[in-house]
Scaffold this motif. Structure first.
Motif, mmCIF file in Angstrom:
data_model
loop_
_atom_site.group_PDB
_atom_site.id
_atom_site.type_symbol
_atom_site.label_atom_id
_atom_site.label_comp_id
_atom_site.label_asym_id
_atom_site.label_seq_id
_atom_site.Cartn_x
_atom_site.Cartn_y
_atom_site.Cartn_z
ATOM 1 N N VAL A 54 0.860 -1.241 0.093
ATOM 2 C CA VAL A 54 0.155 0.134 -0.067
ATOM 3 C C VAL A 54 0.841 1.305 -0.197
ATOM 4 O O VAL A 54 1.911 1.398 0.497
ATOM 5 N N ALA A 55 0.362 2.376 -0.635
ATOM 6 C CA ALA A 55 1.077 3.753 -0.391
ATOM 7 C C ALA A 55 -0.027 4.862 -0.366
ATOM 8 O O ALA A 55 -1.108 4.800 -0.779
ATOM 9 N N GLY A 56 0.218 5.491 0.727
ATOM 10 C CA GLY A 56 -0.702 6.608 0.945
ATOM 11 C C GLY A 56 0.252 8.049 0.423
ATOM 12 O O GLY A 56 1.256 8.199 0.914
ATOM 13 N N VAL A 57 -0.437 8.793 -0.425
ATOM 14 C CA VAL A 57 0.312 10.009 -0.796
ATOM 15 C C VAL A 57 -0.157 11.357 -0.386
ATOM 16 O O VAL A 57 -1.518 11.350 -0.369
ATOM 17 N N TYR A 58 0.592 12.109 0.077
ATOM 18 C CA TYR A 58 0.101 13.199 0.593
ATOM 19 C C TYR A 58 0.845 14.395 -0.168
ATOM 20 O O TYR A 58 2.187 14.774 0.109
ATOM 21 N N ASP A 59 0.133 15.330 -0.874
ATOM 22 C CA ASP A 59 0.710 16.198 -1.805
ATOM 23 C C ASP A 59 0.554 17.459 -1.461
ATOM 24 O O ASP A 59 -0.360 18.011 -1.339
ATOM 25 N N SER A 60 1.549 18.443 -1.395
ATOM 26 C CA SER A 60 1.612 19.628 -1.160
ATOM 27 C C SER A 60 0.774 20.486 -2.353
ATOM 28 O O SER A 60 0.146 21.583 -2.230
ATOM 29 N N GLY A 61 0.832 20.100 -3.542
ATOM 30 C CA GLY A 61 0.537 20.643 -4.612
ATOM 31 C C GLY A 61 1.588 21.494 -5.317
ATOM 32 O O GLY A 61 1.380 22.316 -6.314
ATOM 33 N N LYS A 62 2.653 21.531 -4.570
ATOM 34 C CA LYS A 62 3.739 22.386 -5.407
ATOM 35 C C LYS A 62 4.937 21.482 -5.615
ATOM 36 O O LYS A 62 5.160 20.528 -4.949
ATOM 37 N N ALA A 110 0.697 9.879 9.199
ATOM 38 C CA ALA A 110 -0.575 10.125 8.373
ATOM 39 C C ALA A 110 -1.521 11.032 9.115
ATOM 40 O O ALA A 110 -2.328 11.921 8.466
ATOM 41 N N GLU A 111 -1.652 10.672 10.515
ATOM 42 C CA GLU A 111 -2.605 11.583 11.118
ATOM 43 C C GLU A 111 -1.936 12.946 10.953
ATOM 44 O O GLU A 111 -3.076 13.819 11.026
ATOM 45 N N GLN A 112 -0.808 13.413 11.270
ATOM 46 C CA GLN A 112 -0.431 14.816 11.158
ATOM 47 C C GLN A 112 -0.789 15.183 9.651
ATOM 48 O O GLN A 112 -0.951 16.500 9.374
ATOM 49 N N LEU A 113 -0.195 14.502 8.750
ATOM 50 C CA LEU A 113 -0.219 14.968 7.135
ATOM 51 C C LEU A 113 -1.725 14.982 6.909
ATOM 52 O O LEU A 113 -2.073 15.980 5.790
ATOM 53 N N GLY A 114 -2.646 14.332 7.445
ATOM 54 C CA GLY A 114 -4.158 14.580 6.951
ATOM 55 C C GLY A 114 -4.621 15.948 7.404
ATOM 56 O O GLY A 114 -5.637 16.520 6.826
ATOM 57 N N ARG A 115 -4.021 16.588 8.441
ATOM 58 C CA ARG A 115 -4.243 18.079 8.799
ATOM 59 C C ARG A 115 -3.282 18.898 8.188
ATOM 60 O O ARG A 115 -3.874 20.169 7.884
ATOM 61 N N ASN A 116 -2.337 18.638 7.949
ATOM 62 C CA ASN A 116 -1.229 19.702 7.545
ATOM 63 C C ASN A 116 -0.111 19.224 6.872
ATOM 64 O O ASN A 116 0.466 18.127 6.756
ATOM 65 N N ARG A 117 -0.142 19.656 5.314
ATOM 66 C CA ARG A 117 0.672 19.103 4.285
ATOM 67 C C ARG A 117 1.987 19.960 4.450
ATOM 68 O O ARG A 117 2.117 20.855 5.070
ATOM 69 N N PRO A 118 3.165 19.345 4.009
ATOM 70 C CA PRO A 118 4.312 19.805 3.863
ATOM 71 C C PRO A 118 4.356 21.109 2.746
ATOM 72 O O PRO A 118 3.286 21.521 2.228
ATOM 73 N N LYS A 120 6.357 22.051 0.476
ATOM 74 C CA LYS A 120 6.629 21.752 -1.136
ATOM 75 C C LYS A 120 6.551 20.138 -1.078
ATOM 76 O O LYS A 120 6.732 19.602 -0.158
ATOM 77 N N GLY A 121 6.633 19.850 -2.322
ATOM 78 C CA GLY A 121 6.710 18.231 -2.800
ATOM 79 C C GLY A 121 5.694 17.383 -2.040
ATOM 80 O O GLY A 121 4.604 17.612 -2.066
ATOM 81 N N ARG A 122 6.061 16.096 -1.989
ATOM 82 C CA ARG A 122 5.187 15.217 -1.440
ATOM 83 C C ARG A 122 5.508 14.269 -0.400
ATOM 84 O O ARG A 122 6.905 13.981 -0.382
ATOM 85 N N VAL A 123 4.872 13.673 0.392
ATOM 86 C CA VAL A 123 5.274 12.610 0.998
ATOM 87 C C VAL A 123 4.633 11.268 0.807
ATOM 88 O O VAL A 123 3.334 11.308 0.660
ATOM 89 N N VAL A 124 5.108 10.127 0.693
ATOM 90 C CA VAL A 124 4.479 8.746 0.410
ATOM 91 C C VAL A 124 4.908 7.853 1.550
ATOM 92 O O VAL A 124 6.085 7.812 1.985
ATOM 93 N N LEU A 125 3.658 7.351 2.031
ATOM 94 C CA LEU A 125 3.777 6.475 3.230
ATOM 95 C C LEU A 125 3.673 5.033 2.544
ATOM 96 O O LEU A 125 2.746 4.540 2.103
ATOM 97 N N ILE A 126 4.751 4.279 2.658
ATOM 98 C CA ILE A 126 4.975 3.376 2.220
ATOM 99 C C ILE A 126 4.688 1.946 2.990
ATOM 100 O O ILE A 126 5.515 1.766 4.290
ATOM 101 N N PHE A 127 3.705 0.960 2.784
ATOM 102 C CA PHE A 127 3.279 -0.173 3.708
ATOM 103 C C PHE A 127 3.927 -1.494 2.876
ATOM 104 O O PHE A 127 3.243 -1.765 1.724
ATOM 105 N N GLN A 128 4.951 -1.842 3.021
ATOM 106 C CA GLN A 128 5.489 -3.024 2.114
ATOM 107 C C GLN A 128 5.108 -4.306 2.794
ATOM 108 O O GLN A 128 5.455 -4.660 4.142
ATOM 109 N N PRO A 129 5.035 -5.175 1.735
ATOM 110 C CA PRO A 129 4.625 -6.734 2.243
ATOM 111 C C PRO A 129 5.969 -7.457 2.367
ATOM 112 O O PRO A 129 6.831 -7.108 1.689
ATOM 113 N N ALA A 130 5.919 -8.553 2.676
ATOM 114 C CA ALA A 130 6.816 -9.821 2.930
ATOM 115 C C ALA A 130 8.333 -9.004 2.984
ATOM 116 O O ALA A 130 9.314 -9.648 2.588
#
Length: 385
Positions: A54-62, A110-118, A120-130
């Motif tokens: 899974v990946a969750g993307v939090y984008d600043s739009g910049k 993710a809790e923090q990023l859901g309220r406040n974006r960076p 600039k740029g993006r944050v990607v939260l990687i949940f990796q299997p195996a």
């Protein structure tokens, strides 16, 4: 992190802990994580990456760099032995490496990023299997969806029993050893136990190889020449008194600090097997499983983590010695500036993979804080979305 958020993440960790799924089978865990990311207002949630990733993307739009925070989804095929109210409900499986806690930490980000974006740029939260089999990160990176989230920086952590609770250990350079499982199959010919001379038994070869392979790597100082070979499993013939054996199997774990030393150790081990099999008139086959490359912290990424510890007032010990444990996090360093730190689970805490191990909940807020500070080092302060 306020107390309400901390308690919510602890409850989430306990829920995940009760339903462990082993490597390659993390379907329900992945679904839960994806739902949590959507609830925390990720701009995009990608699923089924390299399996159940899974990946969750939090984008600043910049415009700006992409910073990834990585954790693991899988549990272990080990029976948990505890009286915890939230102990594993799945027979023979348990979150006995702390991946449930690592997920809670990243969902805290993710809790923090859901309220406040960076800024600039993006944050990607990687949940990796195996991760436990060494296959997850390889499959995650090879998945076509990875192109959508390819990061510039990747940070990760692992909890570490034996290190003071809440203290960080950060390696300069090599962070985790390379390792691989070497499976040797020796094939001769069975015969009646009353006439062993009519067959070709691999018993003598097995008896010779176990100590000789172990002698190839005795451990020692964790430097470029370090090598450790550990015999982990052996079988000979069938469990019967009437048949002289015609087949043997030997499993050995090879471990080194450097990938180059791993290749030379493999060559030494393969030559020893070939010579011994030839002497005993046996056929042989060698295969490898659980392959982990050496994980090396990029200097710039490591420095960002060190500064993040300073910013959050977390004690950080710098070391030049890697952990003997292996990690498939090395794969992410092929695309980005990557670094992993070790977060102390307590000096007297049960060790990883022990049946009575449990992740310390106090580490959730500490790990979350370090990751958030690292993100701010690269992308600037957060602002309300």
């Amino acid at each position: 992190m306020n107390s309400e958020t901390a308690e919510r993440l602890i409850r989430l960790r306990h829920d995940i802990h009760q339903f462990p799924e082993i490597s390659g089978q993390e379907k329900e865990t992945a679904a839960k994580v994806a739902a949590e990311l959507r609830a925390r207002h990720a701009n995009k949630v990608l699923t089924s990456i390299g399996g159940h990733g899974v990946a969750g993307v939090y984008d600043s739009g910049k415009d700006g760099p992409t910073v990834a925070i990585r954790c693991e989804l899988d549990g272990l095929p080990i029976q948990e032995l505890s009286n915890l109210a939230y102990r594993s409900r799945v027979t023979g499986k348990g979150h006995l490496c702390g991946h449930d806690g690592h997920m809670a930490i990243v969902l805290g980000v993710a809790e923090q990023l859901g309220r406040n974006r960076p800024t600039k740029g993006r944050v990607v939260l990687i949940f990796q299997p195996a991760e436990e089999t060494g296959q997850g990160a390889i499959a995650y990176r090879k998945d076509r969806k990875f192109a959508q989230i390819k990061p510039d920086y990747v940070f990760s952590l692992h909890n570490l029993p034996g290190l003071a609770l809440g203290e960080v250990e950060l390696c300069a350079g090599p962070a985790n050893c390379a390792s691989r499982g070497m499976k040797v199959v020796l094939t001769g010919r069975t015969s009646h136990a009353a006439a062993p001379q009519d067959g070709v038994s691999p018993a003598a070869a097995l008896a010779l190889l176990m100590p000789k392979l172990a002698d190839l790597g005795k451990g020692g100082s964790l430097d470029a020449d370090f090598a450790l070979t550990t015999v982990t499993h052996a079988t000979l013939g069938e469990p019967t008194f009437g048949i002289a054996p015609g087949r043997a199997e030997l499993w050995v774990t090879l471990r080194t600090v450097a990938d180059a030393r791993m290749h030379s150790l493999m060559a030494e081990a393969e030559a020893l097997v070939a010579h011994t099999a030839s002497d005993q008139g046996l056929e042989y086959e060698i295969t490898y499983e659980d392959v982990f490359e050496a994980s090396v912290n990029a200097p710039e990424a490591g420095d960002i983590l060190r500064q993040a510890c300073t910013a959050t007032n977390v004690p950080c010990v710098l070391t030049s010695s890697p952990q003997k444990f292996s990690e498939d996090f090395a794969q992410f360093g092929k695309d980005a500036k990557a670094a992993m730190f070790w977060l102390g689970a307590g000096v007297d805490h049960p060790q990883l993979h022990n049946p009575d191990y449990d992740f310390p909940d106090t580490l959730i807020s500490i790990g979350t804080g370090i990751f958030l500070a690292a993100i701010q080092q690269v992308l600037g302060p957060f602002s309300p979305r």
